[in-house]
Design an enzyme around this catalytic site. Structure first.
Site, PDB file in Angstrom:
ATOM      1  N   SER A   1      29.826  40.052  55.251  1.00  0.00           N
ATOM      2  CA  SER A   1      30.597  39.124  54.680  1.00  0.00           C
ATOM      3  C   SER A   1      29.918  37.678  54.839  1.00  0.00           C
ATOM      4  CB  SER A   1      32.084  39.169  54.785  1.00  0.00           C
ATOM      5  OG  SER A   1      32.643  38.000  54.263  1.00  0.00           O
TER       6      SER A   1
ATOM      7  N   TYR B   1      38.099  38.322  61.402  1.00  0.00           N
ATOM      8  CA  TYR B   1      37.277  39.529  60.408  1.00  0.00           C
ATOM      9  C   TYR B   1      35.978  39.107  60.314  1.00  0.00           C
ATOM     10  CZ  TYR B   1      35.858  40.121  55.589  1.00  0.00           C
ATOM     11  OH  TYR B   1      35.073  40.728  54.468  1.00  0.00           O
TER      12      TYR B   1
ATOM     13  N   LYS C   1      32.577  41.577  61.184  1.00  0.00           N
ATOM     14  CA  LYS C   1      31.290  41.711  60.228  1.00  0.00           C
ATOM     15  C   LYS C   1      30.145  41.360  61.092  1.00  0.00           C
ATOM     16  CE  LYS C   1      33.405  43.257  56.756  1.00  0.00           C
ATOM     17  NZ  LYS C   1      33.119  44.553  56.240  1.00  0.00           N
TER      18      LYS C   1
HETATM   19  N1  LIG Z   1      35.565  41.434  47.689  1.00  0.00           N
HETATM   20  C1  LIG Z   1      34.876  40.455  48.152  1.00  0.00           C
HETATM   21  O1  LIG Z   1      34.506  39.626  47.603  1.00  0.00           O
HETATM   22  C2  LIG Z   1      34.121  40.932  49.459  1.00  0.00           C
HETATM   23  C3  LIG Z   1      34.116  42.062  50.113  1.00  0.00           C
HETATM   24  N2  LIG Z   1      33.539  42.306  51.309  1.00  0.00           N
HETATM   25  C4  LIG Z   1      33.554  43.410  52.049  1.00  0.00           C
HETATM   26  O2  LIG Z   1      33.356  44.191  51.079  1.00  0.00           O
HETATM   27  C5  LIG Z   1      34.164  45.413  51.501  1.00  0.00           C
HETATM   28  C6  LIG Z   1      35.121  45.909  50.399  1.00  0.00           C
HETATM   29  O3  LIG Z   1      35.864  45.019  49.914  1.00  0.00           O
HETATM   30  P1  LIG Z   1      37.049  45.031  48.818  1.00  0.00           P
HETATM   31  O4  LIG Z   1      36.637  46.038  47.992  1.00  0.00           O
HETATM   32  O5  LIG Z   1      37.038  43.610  48.374  1.00  0.00           O
HETATM   33  O6  LIG Z   1      38.231  45.463  49.434  1.00  0.00           O
HETATM   34  P2  LIG Z   1      39.371  46.464  49.013  1.00  0.00           P
HETATM   35  O7  LIG Z   1      40.583  46.274  50.076  1.00  0.00           O
HETATM   36  O8  LIG Z   1      39.514  46.300  47.549  1.00  0.00           O
HETATM   37  O9  LIG Z   1      38.842  47.932  49.335  1.00  0.00           O
HETATM   38  C7  LIG Z   1      38.530  48.574  50.554  1.00  0.00           C
HETATM   39  C8  LIG Z   1      38.817  49.870  50.219  1.00  0.00           C
HETATM   40  O10 LIG Z   1      38.645  50.552  51.598  1.00  0.00           O
HETATM   41  C9  LIG Z   1      39.616  51.488  51.809  1.00  0.00           C
HETATM   42  N3  LIG Z   1      39.730  51.408  53.328  1.00  0.00           N
HETATM   43  C10 LIG Z   1      40.120  50.610  53.971  1.00  0.00           C
HETATM   44  N4  LIG Z   1      40.250  50.697  55.350  1.00  0.00           N
HETATM   45  C11 LIG Z   1      40.012  52.075  55.419  1.00  0.00           C
HETATM   46  C12 LIG Z   1      39.662  53.078  56.296  1.00  0.00           C
HETATM   47  N5  LIG Z   1      39.917  52.844  57.670  1.00  0.00           N
HETATM   48  N6  LIG Z   1      39.220  54.289  56.013  1.00  0.00           N
HETATM   49  C13 LIG Z   1      38.951  54.532  54.675  1.00  0.00           C
HETATM   50  N7  LIG Z   1      38.957  53.909  53.891  1.00  0.00           N
HETATM   51  C14 LIG Z   1      39.664  52.440  54.047  1.00  0.00           C
HETATM   52  C15 LIG Z   1      40.792  50.973  51.114  1.00  0.00           C
HETATM   53  O11 LIG Z   1      41.764  52.156  50.787  1.00  0.00           O
HETATM   54  C16 LIG Z   1      40.244  50.279  50.024  1.00  0.00           C
HETATM   55  O12 LIG Z   1      40.108  51.003  48.814  1.00  0.00           O
HETATM   56  C17 LIG Z   1      34.957  45.075  52.650  1.00  0.00           C
HETATM   57  O13 LIG Z   1      34.333  45.587  53.901  1.00  0.00           O
HETATM   58  C18 LIG Z   1      34.943  43.679  52.727  1.00  0.00           C
HETATM   59  O14 LIG Z   1      34.970  43.142  54.046  1.00  0.00           O
HETATM   60  C19 LIG Z   1      32.567  41.134  51.885  1.00  0.00           C
HETATM   61  C20 LIG Z   1      32.634  39.788  51.280  1.00  0.00           C
HETATM   62  C21 LIG Z   1      33.300  39.645  49.966  1.00  0.00           C
HETATM   63  O1  LIG Z   2      34.769  38.570  52.867  1.00  0.00           O
HETATM   64  C1  LIG Z   2      35.574  38.187  52.050  1.00  0.00           C
HETATM   65  O2  LIG Z   2      34.968  37.014  51.517  1.00  0.00           O
HETATM   66  C2  LIG Z   2      35.740  36.618  50.006  1.00  0.00           C
HETATM   67  C3  LIG Z   2      35.486  35.222  49.903  1.00  0.00           C
HETATM   68  O3  LIG Z   2      36.445  34.525  50.894  1.00  0.00           O
HETATM   69  P1  LIG Z   2      37.342  33.230  50.562  1.00  0.00           P
HETATM   70  O4  LIG Z   2      37.788  33.125  52.079  1.00  0.00           O
HETATM   71  O5  LIG Z   2      36.527  32.405  50.179  1.00  0.00           O
HETATM   72  O6  LIG Z   2      38.368  33.879  49.445  1.00  0.00           O
HETATM   73  C4  LIG Z   2      37.281  37.056  50.101  1.00  0.00           C
HETATM   74  O7  LIG Z   2      37.549  37.027  48.673  1.00  0.00           O
HETATM   75  C5  LIG Z   2      37.334  38.765  50.370  1.00  0.00           C
HETATM   76  O8  LIG Z   2      38.451  39.207  50.255  1.00  0.00           O
HETATM   77  C6  LIG Z   2      36.685  38.745  51.569  1.00  0.00           C
HETATM   78  O9  LIG Z   2      36.588  40.145  51.904  1.00  0.00           O
END
Ligand SMILES: NC(=O)C1=CN([C@@H]2O[C@H](COP(=O)(O)OP(=O)(O)OC[C@H]3O[C@@H](n4cnc5c(N)ncnc54)[C@H](O)[C@@H]3O)[C@@H](O)[C@H]2O)C=CC1
Ligand SMILES: O=C1O[C@H](COP(=O)(O)O)[C@@H](O)[C@H](O)[C@H]1O
Length: 262
Positions: free
Chosen positions: A115, A152, A156
């Site tokens: 992240s 967090y 990462k």
């Molecule tokens: N959405 C974004 O803009 C960003 C996301 N990320 C990273 O990408 C990854 C996915 O993020 P999102 O899809 O936004 O999150 P999200 O919360 O929408 O999806 C995460 C999924 O992982 C599952 N999960 C969580 N903990 C678990 C565990 N212990 N075992 C099995 N499944 C588990 C949840 O049920 C959920 O379906 C995360 O690692 C997050 O840190 C990083 C930077 C930005």
């Molecule tokens: O790692 C992540 O970053 C995005 C962007 O961060 P923000 O603090 O600018 O919102 C965040 O939306 C996402 O949930 C997180 O997993």
């Protein structure tokens, strides 16, 4: 990559963006601790390839990786404000379990969802908000030390270091993608930081497709679209992965409306 790809966290925002974009391009094994409803599955995924498990469950992870060629590891707590006990369990312990299971199962490569928050403390008072603007040339390129802005982000950075260890000790190919801010349809609204690190859904799917197909040793790359505003370089992702993003937050107004011709 002919072998199935294991996608952890398949039901979440990033997982669904990947599956909507490249769901029919690979054989999948989809894992989430929450059951995945049928509308979250690409066509043709067999029931046996949909796994409900926690990534901290070592036996379940080794089972889920049977016959798998590559892993995209997304599962975890994505909240920048997440408390230590949650990131320790879901993000650090979970990621170590995934890397160790990949080695045990003979998986070739793992793409890890890192992240922007692993480096968010580079955004100092002196540099912001200017660094979010297109006329500022400050860049992070992945070779800098982690500098997390919250626990967090620490989790990462720990995941990236675990990847480094499993590459050096076990020969696993690892790419850590420091994802920016994923949104569908338009960049984050009225949020300069978010516009500078926007990752569109189609660029997200393409980037992880490249993580599946490309050859690499250990890499840290930034996962953002080709934004005119940027403080993350995408040159390494282009060079090593063949990333070729199509979107740019400059094609939208600050409140997220497409500009003429976009
Ligand atoms: N959405 C974004 O803009 C960003 C996301 N990320 C990273 O990408 C990854 C996915 O993020 P999102 O899809 O936004 O999150 P999200 O919360 O929408 O999806 C995460 C999924 O992982 C599952 N999960 C969580 N903990 C678990 C565990 N212990 N075992 C099995 N499944 C588990 C949840 O049920 C959920 O379906 C995360 O690692 C997050 O840190 C990083 C930077 C930005
Ligand atoms: O790692 C992540 O970053 C995005 C962007 O961060 P923000 O603090 O600018 O919102 C965040 O939306 C996402 O949930 C997180 O997993």
């Amino acid at each position: 990559m002919d072998d199935p790809v294991l996608l952890t966290g398949a039901g979440g925002r990033v997982g669904q963006a990947i599956l909507h974009g490249i769901g029919e391009a690979h054989e999948w094994r989809l894992l989430d601790r929450e059951p995945l409803s049928s509308d979250r599955l690409p066509p043709g995924v067999a029931d046996d390839d949909v796994v409900v498990a926690d990534v901290t469950d070592a036996d379940a992870m080794v089972d889920a990786m049977d016959g798998v060629g590559a892993v995209i590891h997304l599962a975890g707590d994505p909240r920048p404000e997440a408390p230590w006990n949650s990131v320790l369990e879901n993000n650090i312990d979970g990621t170590q379990t995934v890397f160790a299971a990949a080695v045990e199962a003979g998986v070739e490569k793992v793409a890890f969802a890192s992240s922007n928050h692993a480096v968010s403390a580079y955004e100092t008072d002196e540099r912001t908000p200017e660094m979010y603007r297109s006329d500022d040339d400050f860049r992070l390129d992945g070779s800098e030390l982690p500098r997390p802005g919250n626990l967090y982000g620490v989790s990462k950075a720990a995941g990236e270091t675990l990847g480094r260890y499993y590459h050096d000790a076990e020969g696993l190919s690892v790419v850590c993608v420091r994802i920016g801010n994923l949104t569908g349809g338009h960049p984050p609204r009225n949020y300069e930081r978010g516009q500078a690190m926007w990752l569109s859904h189609r660029d997200c799917a393409h980037l992880f497709d490249r993580c599946i197909r490309a050859e690499y040793d250990y890499e840290i790359v930034y996962g953002i679209s080709d934004n005119e505003r940027k403080y993350y370089s995408i040159e390494r992702a282009k060079e090593v992965l063949g990333y070729d993003p199509k979107d740019d937050s400059a094609e939208y107004t600050l409140d997220g409306e497409p500009k003429d011709g976009a």
